[in-house]
Design a protein around this motif. Structure first.
Motif, mmCIF file in Angstrom:
data_model
loop_
_atom_site.group_PDB
_atom_site.id
_atom_site.type_symbol
_atom_site.label_atom_id
_atom_site.label_comp_id
_atom_site.label_asym_id
_atom_site.label_seq_id
_atom_site.Cartn_x
_atom_site.Cartn_y
_atom_site.Cartn_z
ATOM 1 N N CYS A 162 0.819 -1.219 0.000
ATOM 2 C CA CYS A 162 0.000 0.000 0.000
ATOM 3 C C CYS A 162 0.853 1.271 0.000
ATOM 4 N N ILE A 163 1.896 1.297 0.855
ATOM 5 C CA ILE A 163 2.651 2.547 0.996
ATOM 6 C C ILE A 163 3.638 2.775 -0.152
ATOM 7 N N SER A 164 3.956 1.716 -0.944
ATOM 8 C CA SER A 164 4.839 1.926 -2.101
ATOM 9 C C SER A 164 4.150 2.846 -3.099
ATOM 10 N N CYS A 165 2.848 2.692 -3.242
ATOM 11 C CA CYS A 165 2.120 3.511 -4.222
ATOM 12 C C CYS A 165 1.504 4.757 -3.589
ATOM 13 N N HIS A 166 1.169 4.680 -2.289
ATOM 14 C CA HIS A 166 0.439 5.802 -1.677
ATOM 15 C C HIS A 166 1.291 6.678 -0.768
ATOM 16 N N SER A 167 2.475 6.223 -0.394
ATOM 17 C CA SER A 167 3.319 6.828 0.637
ATOM 18 C C SER A 167 2.693 6.566 2.010
ATOM 19 N N SER A 168 3.375 6.971 3.079
ATOM 20 C CA SER A 168 2.832 6.727 4.426
ATOM 21 C C SER A 168 2.295 7.993 5.060
ATOM 22 N N HIS A 169 2.959 9.112 4.799
ATOM 23 C CA HIS A 169 2.621 10.339 5.534
ATOM 24 C C HIS A 169 2.244 11.506 4.627
ATOM 25 N N GLY A 170 1.976 11.201 3.358
ATOM 26 C CA GLY A 170 1.540 12.262 2.443
ATOM 27 C C GLY A 170 0.468 11.693 1.530
ATOM 28 N N SER A 179 -1.150 14.046 -5.316
ATOM 29 C CA SER A 179 -1.134 12.647 -4.905
ATOM 30 C C SER A 179 -0.183 11.810 -5.763
ATOM 31 N N THR A 180 0.437 10.788 -5.152
ATOM 32 C CA THR A 180 1.296 9.867 -5.904
ATOM 33 C C THR A 180 0.474 9.010 -6.864
ATOM 34 N N ALA A 183 -3.659 10.695 -11.747
ATOM 35 C CA ALA A 183 -3.485 10.084 -13.081
ATOM 36 C C ALA A 183 -2.121 10.399 -13.712
ATOM 37 N N LEU A 184 -1.739 11.678 -13.700
ATOM 38 C CA LEU A 184 -0.489 12.062 -14.359
ATOM 39 C C LEU A 184 0.751 11.575 -13.606
ATOM 40 N N SER A 185 0.570 11.202 -12.320
ATOM 41 C CA SER A 185 1.726 10.774 -11.525
ATOM 42 C C SER A 185 1.889 9.258 -11.455
ATOM 43 N N VAL A 186 0.816 8.517 -11.761
ATOM 44 C CA VAL A 186 0.881 7.056 -11.647
ATOM 45 C C VAL A 186 2.065 6.459 -12.420
ATOM 46 N N PRO A 187 2.263 6.805 -13.719
ATOM 47 C CA PRO A 187 3.385 6.182 -14.429
ATOM 48 C C PRO A 187 4.717 6.377 -13.700
ATOM 49 N N GLY A 188 4.934 7.551 -13.125
ATOM 50 C CA GLY A 188 6.169 7.809 -12.387
ATOM 51 C C GLY A 188 6.263 6.960 -11.134
ATOM 52 N N GLY A 238 -5.327 -2.177 -13.534
ATOM 53 C CA GLY A 238 -6.133 -2.105 -12.315
ATOM 54 C C GLY A 238 -5.356 -1.365 -11.243
ATOM 55 N N ASN A 239 -6.062 -0.840 -10.246
ATOM 56 C CA ASN A 239 -5.384 -0.111 -9.174
ATOM 57 C C ASN A 239 -4.764 -1.079 -8.184
ATOM 58 N N HIS A 240 -5.548 -2.048 -7.799
ATOM 59 C CA HIS A 240 -5.091 -2.953 -6.747
ATOM 60 C C HIS A 240 -4.950 -4.371 -7.229
ATOM 61 N N GLY A 241 -5.808 -4.804 -8.136
ATOM 62 C CA GLY A 241 -5.669 -6.123 -8.744
ATOM 63 C C GLY A 241 -4.640 -6.023 -9.846
#
Ligand code: HEC
Ligand code: HEC
Ligand code: HEC
Ligand code: HEC
Ligand code: HEC
Ligand code: HEC
Ligand code: HEC
Ligand code: HEC
Ligand code: HEC
Length: 443
Positions: A162-170, A179-180, A183-188, A238-241
């Motif tokens: 979870c925190i690899s994609c979402h971070s822990s404290h931001g 947000s990490t 849409a525009l940030s997901v590829p990065g 998919g986001n999670h799957g």
């Protein structure tokens, strides 16, 4: 007044001035400080956070805020505080007591505890209802169906949690540009692992997904033109799957946006054969990450055509490829010459409205013809192509007519100008003659 007195006064005045300046600076500084101070008297650069939360105020004071902390973190904004994830008591000032296990403090979670930690709230419909009634509560469940989740369960240290994609404290919602997972940030975000050759060294998969994607029609649209209608990695995976979409769903992944292409293709013999042979529908011709802008040369029997990769000279596919290519070439040629006629008509300022309409229609039909390529049925492509051809040709005819009309008018204008000029010259001589006669008569 003597000089000494004058000197004393100026010293006095300048001292008062300096004093005033110092005092006013002092006030300003104090005013600035009090802006940053919370109830505990702690300097606080995070003006958005609650002032009576001892975890927060002590951590700020002790400069122990976690790395990457952002005060816009959604959990902070929702008032869940540090306690939401780390436990403890955020009303106690004493460090040891606030962070005592007796008070529920769990400390820093281990990596293997992360999904359960987030799931504590995010998998609970009852809990989430009070905050966001409509938010999904299946992220953890979904996560364990993905390759990331499967390998995580087996103890893999490198896969995303979870925190690899979402971070822990931001952490912020996907709709927030900071947000990490915006849409525009997901590829990065995915790139940070998947393009890192060292990090991925133990796995037998390529590390070129980002590179290829960024240069594709999709990456170019999303990353360069910020067109959020174009897919980011998660729109296909998919986001999670997060798995490579299964063979059966592959056509559907593309088809969720390219509806008509899928509909046409799914009715072909080719599609059925692909499915039986576990071939990858759209991907066989377009690829997955490096989807390029197709051209009319992609269908046909020439060097750039993909049809010949699978079809031999005397097969149905060969003849279909050839005749579809010829049709597409014909309609674009007709359209292009109609376009240049339109330009000519525009330049001389003749009526271009009707031609414009015809060409708009032709353009739509050409686009549709290219989509109809996916029926791989020359007859069906022909039906649309014929309409496009007719409209382009009608536009050319209209253009020629407008140009002719212009020439006729110009000719008419020329004749009229010539006539008037001759008349004017004649008139001139006539007047001269009359004047000369009058001069003669005066003499
Ligand atoms: C009075 C000060 C103070 C208060 C109150 C306080 N902390 Fe801490 N906390 C610290 C300091 C200093 C450290 C770093 C040194 C240490 O590990 O003891 C720390 C460390 C931590 C750590 C890291 C522990 C580790 O093992 O690395 C977490 C997590 C934490 N605090 C969470 C909280 C939470 C949650 C609260 C509120 C319930 C809280 N803290 C209240 C001062 C405080
Ligand atoms: C959404 C859950 C969540 C919230 C809320 C949260 N943390 Fe954490 N925190 C984590 C996780 C997960 C880790 C371990 C992984 C990591 O280091 O990012 C962690 C690690 C830490 C650490 C140790 C590592 C480091 O970066 O220093 C400290 C200290 C800490 N948190 C303090 C806090 C404080 C203070 C707050 C409140 C301002 C807070 N956390 C709020 C999830 C959270
Ligand atoms: C204490 C309960 C709790 C924990 C633990 C928790 N969350 Fe949340 N989270 C929430 C709530 C409540 C919201 C909704 C807040 C709101 O919208 O006001 C939320 C919102 C979010 C959002 C934004 C959702 C959206 O699109 O609006 C993300 C992403 C998120 N959390 C991820 C995580 C991750 C990752 C973890 C684990 C590191 C985690 N959360 C741990 C309660 C929690
Ligand atoms: C591989 C990256 C990745 C991992 C791992 C991941 N997420 Fe997400 N998550 C995303 C993306 C991307 C979105 C946003 C999708 C969108 O709406 O555009 C998202 C959205 C969310 C949301 C918002 C609501 C929703 O479902 O859309 C929550 C809550 C959330 N994730 C929690 C979690 C939790 C909990 C975990 C761990 C079990 C987790 N995520 C693991 C990438 C990830
Ligand atoms: C923390 C690093 C990390 C992040 C971030 C990450 N991944 Fe992964 N991912 C991995 C690792 C490691 C594997 C395992 C590779 C394997 O076993 O083949 C993996 C596996 C995958 C697979 C399956 C590959 C296969 O074996 O067929 C896909 C698909 C995937 N990730 C997509 C994504 C997407 C999309 C994102 C972003 C939303 C993302 N990943 C974010 C590390 C990461
Ligand atoms: C347009 C849809 C689409 C997009 C966008 C997309 N992928 Fe994929 N990806 C696929 C498909 C389909 C496969 C499966 C290919 C196969 O099985 O041959 C795949 C395969 C993968 C794999 C498995 C290894 C491989 O290369 O075959 C990884 C890892 C991966 N993608 C990561 C990513 C990342 C990271 C991004 C964003 C930078 C991304 N993908 C964007 C459709 C997409
Ligand atoms: C989330 C929606 C979405 C998904 C999923 C998607 N696409 Fe696209 N695709 C788009 C958009 C939007 C464009 C237009 C980009 C642009 O403006 O150039 C596009 C453009 C294209 C083009 C170029 C069209 C042209 O006329 O230039 C091709 C080919 C294509 N996609 C094939 C695919 C394939 C194959 C897949 C599956 C592997 C796929 N797409 C998945 C939205 C999507
Ligand atoms: C990856 C291999 C592959 C490629 C590339 C390919 N085909 Fe096919 N095609 C097949 C297979 C397999 C069949 C079904 C068996 C057969 O009829 O030969 C088929 C069948 C056909 C048929 C028979 C009618 C139908 O409903 O399927 C036509 C027509 C056809 N292809 C045209 C084309 C054209 C045009 C192209 C180029 C744009 C093309 N094919 C590219 C593999 C391919
Ligand atoms: C057998 C090869 C083949 C397969 C399979 C195939 N395409 Fe195409 N596709 C083409 C060719 C050839 C063109 C170029 C047509 C042109 O521009 O003349 C094209 C063009 C496109 C375009 C741009 C034109 C338009 O319709 O807007 C899109 C988008 C597209 N394909 C999507 C898909 C999707 C989605 C699938 C799967 C359902 C798919 N294709 C399957 C060969 C294929």
């Amino acid at each position: 007044m003597n000089e000494k007195y004058l000197n004393n006064t100026s010293v006095l005045i300048s001292s008062i001035f300096t004093l005033l300046l110092l005092v006013s600076f002092g006030f300003a500084e104090e005013a600035m400080d009090s802006d940053k101070q919370d109830s505990t008297g702690v300097t606080n650069e995070f003006s958005n956070l609650p002032k009576d939360d001892t975890c927060i105020s002590c951590h700020i004071e002790e400069e122990e805020m976690p790395e990457g902390f952002n005060e816009n973190d959604i959990h902070m904004q929702a008032g869940l505080s540090c306690v939401g994830c780390h436990g403890g008591d955020n009303t106690i000032d004493d460090e040891d007591e606030a962070m005592d296990e007796e008070n529920g403090f769990v400390g820093v979670p281990d990596r293997e505890e992360i999904p359960a930690l987030c799931g504590k709230c995010h998998s609970s419909i009852e809990f989430m209802r009070d905050y966001q009634p409509r938010i999904a509560t299946d992220q953890v469940e979904q996560y364990y169906t993905s390759i990331h989740g499967e390998k995580f369960k087996q103890g893999d240290e490198n896969v995303a949690t979870c925190i690899s994609c979402h971070s822990s404290h931001g952490i912020m919602p996907a709709t927030d540009p900071r947000s990490t997972v915006y849409a525009l940030s997901v590829p990065g975000t995915c790139k940070s692992c998947h393009s890192d050759k060292d990090y991925m060294a133990d796995y037998n998969i390529p590390t070129d997904q980002y590179e290829k994607y960024a240069a594709s029609v999709h990456g170019e649209a999303l990353l360069d033109r910020e067109d959020t209608g174009a897919p980011a990695c998660n729109d296909c995976h998919g986001n999670h799957g997060t798995t490579p979409p299964g063979v059966a769903s592959l056509a559907h992944v593309c088809g969720s946006c390219h509806v008509q292409n899928e509909e046409y293709f799914s009715q072909t013999q080719m599609a059925k054969e692909f499915a039986e042979d576990e071939m990858h529908a759209c991907l066989e011709c377009h690829g997955n990450h490096a989807v390029a802008k197709p051209t009319d040369d992609m269908v046909g029997i020439g060097e750039d055509a993909i049809c010949m990769e699978c079809h031999d000279v005397d097969e149905d596919g060969y003849f279909a490829a050839d005749s579809i290519h010829i049709m597409l070439t014909q309609i674009t040629a007709a359209y292009d010459s109609a376009l240049s006629k339109l330009e000519e008509v525009k330049i001389i300022g003749m009526d271009d409205v009707e031609i414009g309409f015809l060409l708009q229609d032709a353009h739509q039909d050409i686009i549709h013809s290219r989509t109809l390529v996916h029926t791989f049925d020359p007859q069906r492509v022909k039906e649309k192509a014929d309409v496009a051809l007719k409209n382009s040709r009608d536009a050319i005819k209209l253009g020629i007519k407008e140009l002719d009309d212009y020439d006729t008018r110009r000719m008419g204008l020329g004749v009229a100008t010539l006539f008037i000029t001759v008349l004017a010259i004649a008139l001139f001589f006539k007047i001269r003659y009359i004047e000369e006669e009058q001069e003669k008569n005066k003499l």
